[in-house]
Design an enzyme around this catalytic site. Sequence first.
Site, PDB file in Angstrom:
ATOM      1  CB  SER A  23     -32.242  -2.291 -11.894  1.00 40.59           C
ATOM      2  OG  SER A  23     -33.283  -2.042 -11.261  1.00 40.59           O
ATOM      3  CG  ASN A 113     -44.961   2.019 -12.846  1.00 44.13           C
ATOM      4  OD1 ASN A 113     -43.673   1.265 -12.654  1.00 44.13           O
ATOM      5  ND2 ASN A 113     -45.812   1.844 -13.670  1.00 44.13           N
ATOM      6  CG  HIS A 159      -9.974  33.778 -35.313  1.00 40.27           C
ATOM      7  ND1 HIS A 159     -10.840  32.131 -35.862  1.00 40.27           N
ATOM      8  CD2 HIS A 159      -9.509  34.476 -35.127  1.00 40.27           C
ATOM      9  CE1 HIS A 159     -11.491  33.316 -36.444  1.00 40.27           C
ATOM     10  NE2 HIS A 159     -11.240  34.721 -35.807  1.00 40.27           N
ATOM     11  CB  SER A 280       6.683  10.616 -18.685  1.00 40.94           C
ATOM     12  OG  SER A 280       7.025   9.736 -19.397  1.00 40.94           O
ATOM     13  CE  LYS A 286       5.549  14.617 -21.772  1.00 39.79           C
ATOM     14  NZ  LYS A 286       4.630  15.407 -22.311  1.00 39.79           N
ATOM     15  CG  ASN A 288       2.954  14.790 -18.920  1.00 43.86           C
ATOM     16  OD1 ASN A 288       3.701  15.709 -19.312  1.00 43.86           O
ATOM     17  ND2 ASN A 288       2.588  13.231 -18.355  1.00 43.86           N
ATOM     18  CD  GLU A 293      -3.517  16.117 -20.574  1.00 39.86           C
ATOM     19  OE1 GLU A 293      -3.518  15.311 -21.064  1.00 39.86           O
ATOM     20  OE2 GLU A 293      -2.337  16.579 -20.324  1.00 39.86           O
ATOM     21  CE1 TYR A 320     -40.537   2.806 -14.694  1.00 39.48           C
ATOM     22  CE2 TYR A 320     -41.419   1.088 -15.466  1.00 39.48           C
ATOM     23  CZ  TYR A 320     -40.580   1.270 -15.297  1.00 39.48           C
ATOM     24  OH  TYR A 320     -39.238   0.559 -14.764  1.00 39.48           O
ATOM     25  CD  GLN A 325     -34.257  -1.529 -14.406  1.00 41.41           C
ATOM     26  OE1 GLN A 325     -35.148  -1.438 -13.102  1.00 41.41           O
ATOM     27  NE2 GLN A 325     -33.540  -2.240 -14.341  1.00 41.41           N
ATOM     28  CE  LYS A 328     -34.008   4.279 -11.314  1.00 37.89           C
ATOM     29  NZ  LYS A 328     -34.304   3.904 -12.716  1.00 37.89           N
TER      30      LYS A 328
END
Length: 466
Positions: A23, A113, A159, A280, A286, A288, A293, A320, A325, A328
């Site tokens: 790890s 641990n 709505h 674009s 464009k 954007n 997003e 444990y 592990q 993480k």
Amino acid sequence: MSKLWGGRFTEGPDEFFKVFNDSFRFDKALLDYDIQGSIAYAHALKKAGVLNELEESSLLDGLNKLKEKLSDTPDFFFSEISKYEDVHEFVESFLFSTVGDVAKKLHTGRSRNDQVATDLRLYVRNGLEVVHGKVRDLQKTILHRAHREQHVVMPGFTHLQKAQAITWSHFLMSYFEMLERDATRIADCRARLNVLPLGSGALAGNNYNIDRDSIAAELGFSEVSKNSLDATCDRDFVIESLSCMSIIMSHLSRLAEDLIIYCSSEYSFISMSDQVATGSSLMPQKKNPDALELIRGKTGRVYGSLMGILTVVKGLPSSYNKDLQEDKEGLFDSFDTLFGSLTVMETVVSTLTVNEDAMRQSCKKGFLNATELADYLVARGTPFRESHHIVGQIVQAAQKAEVGIEDLPLDVMRQFSQSIDEDVYGYLSIESMINGKKTVGSTSQVQVAAAIEDRMKTFSVEQSWR
Ligand code: ARG
């Protein structure tokens, strides 16, 4: 000295399994905390009589050397990453190569641990403090913007259909309030996780008389854990912090969605700054809203990490298990995602431009003042249900004539109710719609000003925990 175990093994690990098990490539993020925890543990071992003064000081010397080396050349070990199973083995090996045999005493009574549980709590505590600061920064930006632009009106939607007129500041402050809950939620979560697991050993506790309270004090924990089995396997704090972060992302994602809609050419309520937009490769016209997003999209990975850890702990037997592990990578990724998203959202909100005129024009279409007219009739004795029906008919008439309610001649309106008089027009303007709201927390300019003033009084980014 390299491996932390192996005496009872006759064969080395399968090559593929070794990589699968290791790890260090990701838990290297815990390095600072592993060193901090080890320094505190060395102090405790000395106090308990396990180490003599000389041994303690050479261990501390080695740990401080590692700290210095990391601050001078943070990536000095990168080329050797695959040599170590995890961050704990790396630290111990570095110590051994720096101070020799005494390094072998540091792990007395300690297990990876209780060690990793301690490291991770320190990491999360720090991460939450950073996120908390970022939430406060965004709130500050929203608050100042709301304070400056109180005169700007816009349609409010339910709505995604036009509903009633509101102020832009009221809209902004709704996000301030969400973030306010987020900040206090983080503070609660931080308080609950600030408990020291070290001294719990592998699962059953520690045979040496180590003073857990002084380790806790040294590491800034407010108390020590009360049960060693629980302390070594508890990952509630990971779940809880990912859940706080998921809620923050849900708020950022909703704000992102609102702003994406508002900057579309159909709405044109706002324009995004060039600083946070992209073009674009094909369509030259464009611009954007990629920043927003991406924030909306990145929400998915934080939710995914929350689902991941919930699933990891489900059905785990007591104490444990190596499954833990897996707590993480999603967690680390989420902290990075939160940091990035909050930073970018702050830039978006502080740099966007408001198109006041488009917002006002939009309030004039869609019969936003219909409820106002119904309330006008209520004030003149018509029961609400009846006035609702009457206004529905008036809206139909206005729709047919392709005008707003406020443009209908009085005699047309009176065909539907004799209670309507000349003064009705005074109730139908955008400002009177907005300012007709009386309750605390409503969109009237008086109430919004009061809400902003109230938040300004108590709000300060410098005041970090509340
Ligand atoms: N890398 C491990 C983890 O992150 C450290 C603890 C290992 N403990 C053990 N008993 N194998 O959970």
